[in-house]
Structure formats: structure tokens, C-alpha cells
Design a protein around this motif. Structure first.
Motif, PDB file in Angstrom:
ATOM      1  N   CYS A 174       0.795  -1.237   0.000  1.00 15.70           N
ATOM      2  CA  CYS A 174       0.000   0.000   0.000  1.00 15.70           C
ATOM      3  C   CYS A 174       0.826   1.284   0.000  1.00 15.70           C
ATOM      4  O   CYS A 174       0.305   2.338  -0.352  1.00 15.70           O
ATOM      5  CB  CYS A 174      -0.971  -0.002   1.170  1.00 15.70           C
ATOM      6  N   GLY A 175       2.113   1.236   0.402  1.00 15.30           N
ATOM      7  CA  GLY A 175       2.873   2.487   0.483  1.00 15.30           C
ATOM      8  C   GLY A 175       2.175   3.460   1.424  1.00 15.30           C
ATOM      9  O   GLY A 175       1.703   3.067   2.489  1.00 15.30           O
ATOM     10  N   ASP A 218       1.170  -3.914   3.771  1.00 16.24           N
ATOM     11  CA  ASP A 218       2.561  -3.608   3.421  1.00 16.24           C
ATOM     12  C   ASP A 218       3.466  -4.192   4.500  1.00 16.24           C
ATOM     13  O   ASP A 218       3.081  -4.210   5.675  1.00 16.24           O
ATOM     14  CB  ASP A 218       2.779  -2.089   3.329  1.00 16.24           C
ATOM     15  N   VAL A 219       4.650  -4.663   4.102  1.00 16.40           N
ATOM     16  CA  VAL A 219       5.611  -5.141   5.106  1.00 16.40           C
ATOM     17  C   VAL A 219       6.286  -3.969   5.818  1.00 16.40           C
ATOM     18  O   VAL A 219       6.834  -4.118   6.907  1.00 16.40           O
ATOM     19  CB  VAL A 219       6.714  -6.038   4.474  1.00 16.40           C
ATOM     20  N   ALA A 228       4.952   2.602   6.170  1.00 17.57           N
ATOM     21  CA  ALA A 228       3.908   2.696   5.148  1.00 17.57           C
ATOM     22  C   ALA A 228       2.542   2.401   5.754  1.00 17.57           C
ATOM     23  O   ALA A 228       1.561   3.116   5.500  1.00 17.57           O
ATOM     24  CB  ALA A 228       4.208   1.724   4.003  1.00 17.57           C
ATOM     25  N   VAL A 229       2.466   1.365   6.575  1.00 14.68           N
ATOM     26  CA  VAL A 229       1.201   1.000   7.219  1.00 14.68           C
ATOM     27  C   VAL A 229       0.703   2.153   8.096  1.00 14.68           C
ATOM     28  O   VAL A 229      -0.485   2.515   8.073  1.00 14.68           O
ATOM     29  CB  VAL A 229       1.369  -0.296   8.042  1.00 14.68           C
ATOM     30  N   TRP A 280      -6.417  -4.661  -5.987  1.00 17.42           N
ATOM     31  CA  TRP A 280      -5.705  -3.679  -6.809  1.00 17.42           C
ATOM     32  C   TRP A 280      -4.294  -3.568  -6.257  1.00 17.42           C
ATOM     33  O   TRP A 280      -4.107  -3.498  -5.038  1.00 17.42           O
ATOM     34  CB  TRP A 280      -6.360  -2.301  -6.729  1.00 17.42           C
ATOM     35  N   SER A 281      -3.299  -3.512  -7.137  1.00 25.04           N
ATOM     36  CA  SER A 281      -1.925  -3.434  -6.628  1.00 25.04           C
ATOM     37  C   SER A 281      -0.963  -2.858  -7.655  1.00 25.04           C
ATOM     38  O   SER A 281      -1.031  -3.181  -8.839  1.00 25.04           O
ATOM     39  CB  SER A 281      -1.438  -4.834  -6.229  1.00 25.04           C
ATOM     40  N   ASN A 282      -0.060  -2.024  -7.143  1.00 21.40           N
ATOM     41  CA  ASN A 282       1.165  -1.668  -7.857  1.00 21.40           C
ATOM     42  C   ASN A 282       2.251  -2.429  -7.091  1.00 21.40           C
ATOM     43  O   ASN A 282       2.830  -1.914  -6.136  1.00 21.40           O
ATOM     44  CB  ASN A 282       1.397  -0.155  -7.787  1.00 21.40           C
ATOM     45  N   PRO A 283       2.487  -3.696  -7.466  1.00 22.78           N
ATOM     46  CA  PRO A 283       3.312  -4.564  -6.617  1.00 22.78           C
ATOM     47  C   PRO A 283       4.789  -4.156  -6.635  1.00 22.78           C
ATOM     48  O   PRO A 283       5.259  -3.529  -7.583  1.00 22.78           O
ATOM     49  CB  PRO A 283       3.113  -5.956  -7.234  1.00 22.78           C
ATOM     50  N   PRO A 284       5.526  -4.515  -5.577  1.00 17.43           N
ATOM     51  CA  PRO A 284       6.943  -4.114  -5.470  1.00 17.43           C
ATOM     52  C   PRO A 284       7.840  -4.970  -6.358  1.00 17.43           C
ATOM     53  O   PRO A 284       8.485  -5.912  -5.895  1.00 17.43           O
ATOM     54  CB  PRO A 284       7.237  -4.335  -3.983  1.00 17.43           C
ATOM     55  N   ILE A 285       7.895  -4.620  -7.632  1.00 17.07           N
ATOM     56  CA  ILE A 285       8.653  -5.397  -8.618  1.00 17.07           C
ATOM     57  C   ILE A 285      10.123  -5.539  -8.206  1.00 17.07           C
ATOM     58  O   ILE A 285      10.748  -6.568  -8.427  1.00 17.07           O
ATOM     59  CB  ILE A 285       8.570  -4.705 -10.005  1.00 17.07           C
TER      60      ILE A 285
END
Length: 201
Positions: free
Chosen positions: A67-68, A89-90, A94-95, A128-133
Motif C-alpha cells: 500500500c505504500g 505492506d511489510v 507505510a502502514v 488492486w496493486s502496484n506490486p513491489p517489482i
């Protein structure tokens, strides 16, 4: 970037900044910081995702992976105020930022948590995600296979991935890894990004 935004505990100083961004057509003031993904602006990939995805379900359980500071989770909450939105989010900073931004913008339906805080039996109507590539292929594959199989039947996931960071090879990999019962395809392309659609039958 001296540290990765996917560190659980960022070592950089927590210097808060205020940003005004447009999410779901509304001007939204948020706080961001160092050590989180795209801490100084709304990332281009996230913008593409939010502009191109279909409306999320009005009700049900929705998920934002990685989630950033919370733009995707807030957009989901604005679009579906009666839905339950989980923002994962790890990165603990960010959380914390997502929770604060949700609270400041009246989004009481957002649960900002680390992955281990999501109930194991929870299933999702939409992801929905902009995953951490940049976590690397192996870690990315593990992340996606942790969450995508938790789509409910009839559910849909939308992921935005830069074309030059392997979006086109990710589509057939996901189709194979998820197997029968899922359709994986390119939903949209814009500005060097692909939006990948995952449908569960």
C-alpha cells in the motif's frame, strides 16, 4: 535510493511531507515520508492503474497489496465506502502512513496492516496493486501467489507493472502458476505500463 521501500523498518529519518493528489476525482491531502514507495508524489504506475481499472465492487472485501502511503487503498475506499478495504505492506512506516491518511480523509473502512495481521480465512472480491517489482522475481512471485489465490470466485485483480520490468513475461507465468479457474490477460497499456487482469471463475 539508499534503502529499499520494502524494508520492514526503514532506517531513514521519518520526515513527513504533505501532498495534495487527485484520487477518484477528488483533491486529497495526504502525508508521506522517506523510506516508503514514491514518497514525494503519486507514482506514474499507480496513476495508470487508478485511471484504467473498472470500478471496484460497491460492497465486499477489497485488498491493496503493497500500500505504500495509501493512494490505492484511499481510492478504493472513496469508490466503495461500504466495502471493507485491507491495505497491506511489510513496511511499518507505510502502514502507519496509510492508517493516518485514511483517518484524515474520513475513510473508516480502511484496515492498514502488515501481512501477518490479515485474518487467514479472509477472501477478497477485488485486489488492486502496484506490486513491489524490485523485490526480485522470486519474492514477487511468492507475494503474488500468497494473495491472488485468495480472490473469491467471480473476483478480479488488477496489477500495474512496468513493461520493461517484466510485465509481459509475468502474464503467462501467472496463468501457469494460478492454473485452471483463472484467466490472466493484459487489460490495458499506457505510458510504458501494463495493467494485468486476473479473473477467478
Amino acid at each position: 535510493m539508499s534503502e529499499q521501500y520494502f524494508s520492514a523498518e526503514p532506517s531513514s529519518a521519518d520526515v513527513r511531507r504533505r501532498l495534495t493528489v487527485t484520487l477518484q476525482g477528488r483533491e486529497t491531502t495526504v502525508e508521506t515520508s522517506n523510506g516508503v514507495f514514491s514518497g514525494s508524489r503519486l507514482d506514474l504506475g499507480t496513476s495508470v492503474l487508478l485511471r484504467e481499472v473498472p470500478e471496484p465492487p460497491a460492497q465486499g472485501v477489497l485488498l491493496d497489496i503493497g500500500c505504500g502511503w495509501g493512494p490505492v487503498a484511499l481510492a478504493l475506499a472513496f469508490a466503495s465506502p461500504e466495502a471493507d478495504v485491507w491495505a497491506v505492506d511489510v513496511n511499518e512506516r507505510a502502514v502507519e502512513l496509510t492508517a493516518a491518511n485514511a483517518g484524515a480523509n474520513g475513510c473508516a473502512n480502511v484496515h492498514a496492516v502488515t501481512p501477518d495481521q490479515v485474518p487467514g480465512d479472509l477472501r477478497f472480491d477485488a485486489i488492486w496493486s502496484n506490486p513491489p517489482i524490485r523485490v526480485g522475481k522470486e519474492a514477487l512471485h511468492e507475494l503474488l501467489m500468497t494473495w491472488l489465490p485468495r480472490l473469491k470466485e467471480g473476483g478480479a485483480a488488477y496489477l500495474v507493472v512496468q513493461r520493461n520490468l517484466g510485465a509481459d513475461s509475468l502474464i503467462p507465468w501467472l496463468a501457469t502458476a494460478l492454473g485452471d479457474g483463472y484467466d490472466v490477460s493484459k487489460y490495458h497499456s499506457a505510458k510504458g505500463y501494463r495493467v494485468i487482469e486476473v479473473l477467478r471463475h
